[in-house]
Design an enzyme around this catalytic site. Structure first.
Site, mmCIF file in Angstrom:
data_model
loop_
_atom_site.group_PDB
_atom_site.id
_atom_site.type_symbol
_atom_site.label_atom_id
_atom_site.label_comp_id
_atom_site.label_asym_id
_atom_site.label_seq_id
_atom_site.Cartn_x
_atom_site.Cartn_y
_atom_site.Cartn_z
ATOM 1 N N LYS A 68 44.414 46.856 47.848
ATOM 2 C CA LYS A 68 43.108 46.321 47.460
ATOM 3 C C LYS A 68 43.038 44.874 47.892
ATOM 4 C CE LYS A 68 39.293 46.638 44.972
ATOM 5 N NZ LYS A 68 38.601 46.058 46.140
ATOM 6 N N LYS A 104 44.416 42.958 52.494
ATOM 7 C CA LYS A 104 43.450 41.913 52.852
ATOM 8 C C LYS A 104 42.952 42.157 54.262
ATOM 9 C CE LYS A 104 41.582 38.244 51.007
ATOM 10 N NZ LYS A 104 41.271 38.039 49.574
ATOM 11 N N THR A 188 35.176 36.643 39.216
ATOM 12 C CA THR A 188 36.282 35.738 39.560
ATOM 13 C C THR A 188 36.163 34.445 38.760
ATOM 14 O OG1 THR A 188 36.355 36.729 41.741
ATOM 15 C CG2 THR A 188 37.474 34.625 41.492
ATOM 16 N N SER A 358 36.617 44.592 40.217
ATOM 17 C CA SER A 358 36.600 45.530 41.349
ATOM 18 C C SER A 358 37.262 46.853 40.933
ATOM 19 C CB SER A 358 37.368 44.961 42.538
ATOM 20 O OG SER A 358 36.523 44.179 43.337
#
Ligand code: NAD
Length: 431
Positions: A68, A104, A188, A358
């Site tokens: 992820k 990533k 975030t 997420s």
């Protein structure tokens, strides 16, 4: 520096792993990505020409679940940076206890130089080259620097077109209408805010006597600024890629954000004319470098990595650094900050709210059931508060920094996962 970022992140991980007596087998498993894809994306530009953009995707480690991690659009993206970010995602998902590994992606591009239609073609092109490398049970991208919900929507659409089925769980940070989660946009920043609220209790901070400087007023930086300001914290400095603004009195974050969004840069907000809501606030322009060196209680780097290095570490005067950006402090700079008694809430904890929501989005996509905003916020708070306490407890017990505490916690979880396939001791005992 970005070319050396992966080596820097490996050195730091190895050092902490060895100090925490993590087995060499496990450390070695974490010293290399499982899979790395580099591709070239041809894009038809508006003037009829074709340009080629280099794209990366890294699936770093999937022992605890599908990998992820976000996709970054930036001219300075490198393979080394993507791999470092993917390693940190591996550690981060383990710190907060999610059933994910780390990944990533990125494209070397200045997205501000593209038209909206060129940006859409590039985003769809990324999925065309990556379609077999990602998947809801394999590797799940999300937004990162200079990518947003609309870009995730284009990418999802392209993936579903290629696979001939609906697969909303392949990407998170999507528009709500396409299966996104409520609360993902602020997650975030909210996660970092929740960490600071826990630290507030430990350090007995008094919000309206506590000053904050934020580098990088983007998605993550804005939401943490907004939430702290709501609680009475004094946000005395903010910046973006074009420069920053400073006021000893503190800013009203909402009105600055509104002006920035309209003007598209912070510098323009406070040039010559005072703006609505802040007319009477004395202020001055400030460079990004000077912002980092302000005498504030809390410094929040929320832009890019490697902004605090050996060159400027001794000049940092903040008492607390909350790493909302990934990797803003180089490993070599950290001892200088620690020597000066600065508390660092590490990125793998401070910005984990994004990947946590997420995860909620992915769960909702699999359930086919949407949660309310209150459910998302309350579950995020449970996970972040628990993770903060566990990191704090590990650091205290083992007399470590919070970063070492977070890494140690994550490595032990990864170690259990890796050893459940059988460790060296296990196979030796059965030979
Ligand atoms: P964003 O694109 O929304 O915002 C980035 C901000 O940084 C912008 O305001 C930009 O102007 C500013 N910036 C860029 N270069 C700068 C420079 N040299 N100096 C000062 N400011 C600069 O990106 P974001 O999603 O908010 O991500 C910011 C950081 O947070 C990144 O390190 C990212 O990896 C990390 N992060 C983001 C998420 C997320 O969910 N968005 C999750 C975890 C970590």
């Amino acid at each position: 520096m970005r070319d050396a970022l992966f080596q820097d992140s490996l050195r730091r991980a190895r050092k902490i792993g060895e100090a925490a007596s993590i087995s060499q087998e496990v450390i070695e498993a974490l010293m290399r990505p499982q899979a790395m894809l580099q591709a070239s994306i041809p894009v038809r530009m508006d003037d009829g020409s074709t340009q080629y953009f280099t794209a990366f995707r890294c699936r770093y480690n999937s022992i605890l679940g599908p990998t992820k991690g976000g996709i970054r659009f930036h001219p300075d993206v490198t393979q080394s940076e993507v791999q470092a970010l993917a390693l940190w995602m591996t550690i981060k998902t383990a710190v907060v206890g999610l059933p994910f590994g780390g990944g990533k992606g990125g494209i070397i591009v200045d997205p501000k130089s593209l038209s909206p239609m060129e940006l859409e073609r590039l985003s769809r092109g990324y999925i065309r080259v990556m379609a077999d490398f990602i998947g809801p049970d394999l590797d799940i991208p999300a937004p990162d620097v200079y990518t947003n919900a609309m870009i995730m929507g284009w990418m999802l659409d392209e993936y579903q077109f290629i696979k001939r089925c609906k697969a909303p769980g392949v990407i998170t940070g999507k528009p709500i209408e396409l299966g996104g989660s409520l609360g993902r946009d602020e997650a975030t920043g909210r996660g970092a805010y929740l960490c600071l609220k826990e630290l507030e209790k430990k350090r007995e901070l008094i919000p309206n006597e506590t000053t904050v400087a934020i580098q990088g007023l983007g998605n993550a930086g804005y939401h943490v600024a907004r939430l702290l300001h709501q609680d009475g914290y004094k946000i005395v400095a903010m910046s973006d890629s074009k420069g920053g603004i400073y006021s000893a009195q503190g800013f009203d974050v909402e009105s600055i954000w509104k002006e920035k969004t309209a003007a598209r840069q912070l510098n323009a907000v406070y040039c010559d004319q005072p703006i609505g809501g802040c007319d009477n606030i004395p202020h001055k322009k400030i460079s990004n470098e000077k912002l980092l060196q302000l005498k504030v209680d809390i410094l929040i780097p929320a832009a890019l990595e490697a902004v605090i290095t050996e060159d400027n570490a001794a000049k940092i005067q903040a008492k607390i650094i909350c790493e909302v950006a990934n990797g803003p402090i180089l490993a070599s700079a950290e001892p200088l900050l620690e020597k000066n008694g600065i508390t660092i809430i590490p990125d793998v904890l401070a910005n984990a709210g994004g990947v946590t929501v997420s995860y909620f989005e992915w769960v909702q996509n699999r359930q086919g059931y949407m949660w309310t905003l209150e459910e998302v916020r309350s579950r995020l708070e449970q996970i972040m508060t628990k993770a903060f306490d566990e990191v704090w407890g590990t650091a205290e017990r083992e007399k470590q920094s919070l970063r070492s505490g977070a890494y140690t916690l994550a490595f032990r979880r990864l170690e259990k996962g890796i050893n459940s396939h059988g460790s060296r001791e296990f196979f030796n005992g059965h030979s």
